[in-house]
Design a protein around this motif. Sequence first.
Motif, short mmCIF file in Angstrom:
data_model
loop_
_atom_site.label_atom_id
_atom_site.label_comp_id
_atom_site.label_asym_id
_atom_site.label_seq_id
_atom_site.Cartn_x
_atom_site.Cartn_y
_atom_site.Cartn_z
N ILE A 464 -5.17 13.63 20.85
CA ILE A 464 -4.60 12.46 20.93
C ILE A 464 -5.09 11.26 20.41
CG2 ILE A 464 -3.75 10.89 22.93
CD1 ILE A 464 -4.42 13.55 25.02
N CYS A 481 -1.79 5.31 29.56
CA CYS A 481 -0.73 6.99 28.99
C CYS A 481 -0.81 7.84 28.97
CB CYS A 481 0.62 6.51 28.29
SG CYS A 481 1.76 5.26 28.32
N CYS A 482 -2.30 7.67 27.67
CA CYS A 482 -3.05 8.43 27.21
C CYS A 482 -3.80 9.07 28.15
CB CYS A 482 -4.78 7.73 26.01
SG CYS A 482 -3.54 7.17 24.30
N THR A 485 -1.90 11.85 29.39
CA THR A 485 -1.84 12.26 28.44
C THR A 485 -2.86 13.76 28.78
OG1 THR A 485 -0.53 11.33 26.88
CG2 THR A 485 -1.54 13.52 26.45
N SER A 486 -4.19 13.27 28.72
CA SER A 486 -5.45 14.54 28.80
C SER A 486 -5.29 14.72 29.39
CB SER A 486 -6.84 13.65 28.37
OG SER A 486 -7.47 14.92 28.36
N LEU A 489 -2.64 17.82 29.47
CA LEU A 489 -3.09 19.22 29.40
C LEU A 489 -4.11 19.85 29.69
CD1 LEU A 489 -1.89 17.27 25.62
CD2 LEU A 489 -0.39 18.59 27.10
N THR A 496 -7.78 18.90 25.40
CA THR A 496 -7.90 17.74 24.54
C THR A 496 -8.77 16.79 23.71
OG1 THR A 496 -8.18 16.70 26.72
CG2 THR A 496 -5.76 17.56 26.62
N ILE A 539 -0.32 13.63 18.81
CA ILE A 539 0.53 12.49 19.46
C ILE A 539 -0.13 11.40 19.44
CG2 ILE A 539 0.74 12.63 22.08
CD1 ILE A 539 0.74 14.68 23.46
N GLY A 738 9.70 13.23 24.49
CA GLY A 738 9.27 12.38 25.13
C GLY A 738 9.42 11.00 26.06
N LYS A 778 2.58 11.81 32.38
CA LYS A 778 2.21 12.68 32.78
C LYS A 778 3.57 14.13 31.80
CE LYS A 778 -1.85 13.08 35.79
NZ LYS A 778 -2.19 13.20 36.80
N ALA A 781 3.80 14.04 28.29
CA ALA A 781 2.84 15.06 27.72
C ALA A 781 3.27 16.72 28.02
CB ALA A 781 1.99 14.57 28.20
N SER A 785 4.38 19.52 24.75
CA SER A 785 4.24 21.01 25.04
C SER A 785 5.05 22.01 24.90
CB SER A 785 2.78 20.52 25.73
OG SER A 785 3.58 21.61 27.58
#
Length: 1008
Positions: A464, A481-482, A485-486, A489, A496, A539, A738, A778, A781, A785
Amino acid sequence: MFKPLTRPPDQFPHVKVNELLSEDGTCWNIELMESIFNEEDCANILKIKNIGLGKMDKLVWHHDTKGIFSVKSVYLQLILDKVGNMDVAESSDNARTMNIVRKKAGVSISKARLNTSFGRQACEFDYSARKLAKPLERRRVRDLAESGALEKYGVERLGRNSMQSRRPRIGICSSSNEEYRSQNPSFGDRDNMEECFDIANSIGSSFDYRPRSRWVGPGVGLLITGGVRSYLQVGASGSVTSQVLVEKSLLGWKEYELEIPRFAFEKFPGSEPILTTQMKSVGESMAVGRTFQESFQKALRSLECGYSGWGCAQVKELNWDWEQLKYSLRVPSPDRIHSIYAAMKRGMKVDDIHELSFIDKWFLTQLKELVDVEQYILARNLSQLTKDDFWEVKRRGFSDKQIAFATKSNEHEVRSKRLSLGVKPAYKRVDTCAAEFEADTPYMYSSYEVECESAPTKRQKVLILGGGPNRIGQGIEFDYCCCHTSFALQDAGYETIMMNSNPETVSTDYDTSDRLYFEPLTVEDVLNIIDLEGPDGIIVQFGGQTPLKLSLPIQRYLDEQKPKCKSGSGFVRIWGTSPDSIDAAEDRERFNAILTELKIEQPKGGIAKSDKDALAIAANIGYPVVVRPSYVLGGRAMEIVYSDEKLVTYLETAVEVDPERPVLIDKYLSDAIEIDIDALADLHGNVVIGGIMEHIEQAGVHSGDSACMLPTKTVSRSCLETIRSWTTKLAKRLNVCGLMNCQYAITASGDVFLLEGNPRASRTVPFVSKAIGHPLAKYAALVMSGKSLFDLNFTKEVIPRHVSVKEAVLPFEKFQGADVLLGPEMRSTGEVMGIHYESSIAFAKAQIAAGQKPPLSGTVFLSLNDLTKPHLAAIARAFVGLGFELVATSGTARVLELEGIPVERVLKMHEGRPHAGDMIANGQIQMMVVTSSGDQLDQIDGRKLRRMALAYKIPVITTVAGALATAEAIKSLKCNKIEMTALQDYFSSEKENESSSKSLQSVTSTQS
């Protein structure tokens, strides 16, 4: 030791458990707990899980002398599920006690530090938890006391009896420590302006001033000469206790800091780029290396200000004359470090630079070595650099791009040469357990050494890319957002890997991701991580413009080199929307062709690759026009111009125009409503609208500075259906996977125009997610995937019954001389959110949270330009109807008098005394509504008046829509009592109505 539960946690009679949390639900209100519960109850409460603190399982609580665990004057209670019953004797040895705690807990404790702030000592530990508990800020407690809330609910504050200690700072800091007193500058702390004035005179020369209990923010500054009284008044106005601290200036003293700040003076015309005790940075970068030189160069290129490191560049300072260069060395500024480079390149000695700048000679000597290394590289071409040369140069932090500049080659050639010689970075670990235990959550940094400590795994993993340092237009919204996302995932079973250089953010907490690389976000550094880790996916959608600019060169590398995943599941690839689709949305010519194909309307405009092109386009579409560079975020250098003369000035001063850097010119839509929309699309062509936001300010104010509400209030159903339809078509045409954000404008006649389409996360994602109760980042992300929106059970647009309002937080107070007017270039550094079932109350709550509390009575100053005067009568009647009196300058007053609206005339500042500025100083004006004419007189007279209002904490409204919304908010505040409701409660009450067609509605076809 820990004692067993005296009664079940849910049977505490005094207060609900959730009420013991801070307003944002992330930390414990320790002061409140201590005042209500005994130590047994407190201990048991802090063991409770699942009450809104995420996955927290390790908490810290330190309190007064009744603490269960004590070391000398350090009192703490360690609440830890794994500890169970723990009996720790007092110890005079802090380190020994730490070891006892570690052994009893059986977990890795990352670090300990002694916190002596507020005169109260407490030992604090950082744990492997996503969120850390900490005491409620004492300033919040003081505010609660002053408001009467504590007294109302019978809550006693333990500790200091007085919320507003009047003791001077010298008495607090050095009551029994003459040695400390002798080593510190003269200072005084008073609430009487005459006493402050006497202190300032007694100190003499230069001094620092700031509001009591505040280190940064409004009212902080350095004064060398003149204007003492007015500056001290500004300092006192920024203090909640009306006290101001005055102390001898530390100018020239040595100060220690780890990070490099990032500035944005270009966003605030009129403010001088000079650094003082008033904080002006908007973000910062941090780098870790084995030497100062390496860390320094990495940190500089992490700033993303156009530098690949320190030196090996044609900096503007090289062309300055000696007097200008010496001045820039004397006066602290964001670019002074480059002046040092220019001075060294031109032969100035370290001692001379030290005499001018006061920068320590050790640092200057280190920098001089970098200049010497640069001279060595400049004398050679790329083929002449040996393996040993590369090792030495890279160990000093020089990037491939710097070496390319010095050897007259390109970055790709340097990388190929370096790798062919076997010179590649090793990655070292920052041990979060100080080598006493194996760290489960290490983070890495690069250095050019032999041994690599990264030990990449063969799990399925995702890299990421973060957003780098905070800046105007790209801040914590993208970090949000990051992080999400982590988390998403990780829960889905992926390892991650976070890559970022911003120490301020949650994404660089070492426990947010499985692995963290504290590295600059450049092509070179990202490719190094790809080669090392071999991730399944990369990402780039969530970090703002920083990773987006890297997406095309990363994709080229993946296409050419085809690196394999370490998990064995194929080749490394970029997840989500393809870089080509991202580029198609960014490239104006490609984007125009797509919109024409889809029959989506956009304002008339063109792309100018020369000054001649720009004038021709403006003549064709007609003024006013909006001009901006291509490939920008945050409206950088965006401006509305009204004539050929203004356009020429813009092209000469704001941007350089050439075929490689075209300028976009569009028709400005006056009095249009602007709309923001976030949508989510999956790999199967399904598109769902996340939220549609109506801007309160008219089109022309940057979306990041405009207040907005969700759901919309004044937009017709037909316009909303057009917006939904166009957004869906565009997402499918760009093959978005996304998030995607679009911005529209709706004219007074109901025509809809698309302004922008961005297939990436936008700064509105956190706001929309909280407003609708769904974590869009989320979801995004997970669809990247391979999940579908049906898998996530998110198939319909959510239209909540409550109203959410986002308001911008603007930093004008920190930039002396900058105007407060809103425009197409973004200036906000943060945002707040207000929620209520009535839009006017939601707006009022957002205004109060942003520090612009509207007055409920008094006098409103009105001054509107000719373009907005048609709205004057409506604004005036709205405030008169609320009981306000009106005061206006001659032109505005004349219109009001013709409308039969009572108004008091006041002189403009250049017309004589008493003028509007005098009324502000005398407290005769409580709010101002000002729209600027933009002429030369307004740039002087109007700007000065608006700055005065800012200094005296008078709300200034600079748009018509903002004025009308404020009037509605004041009406609601006068008629209604605002009650606090938890965010979760809005959604729990609405779940009961889920079956209603008003609550949810399907808006898209899920298949092409």
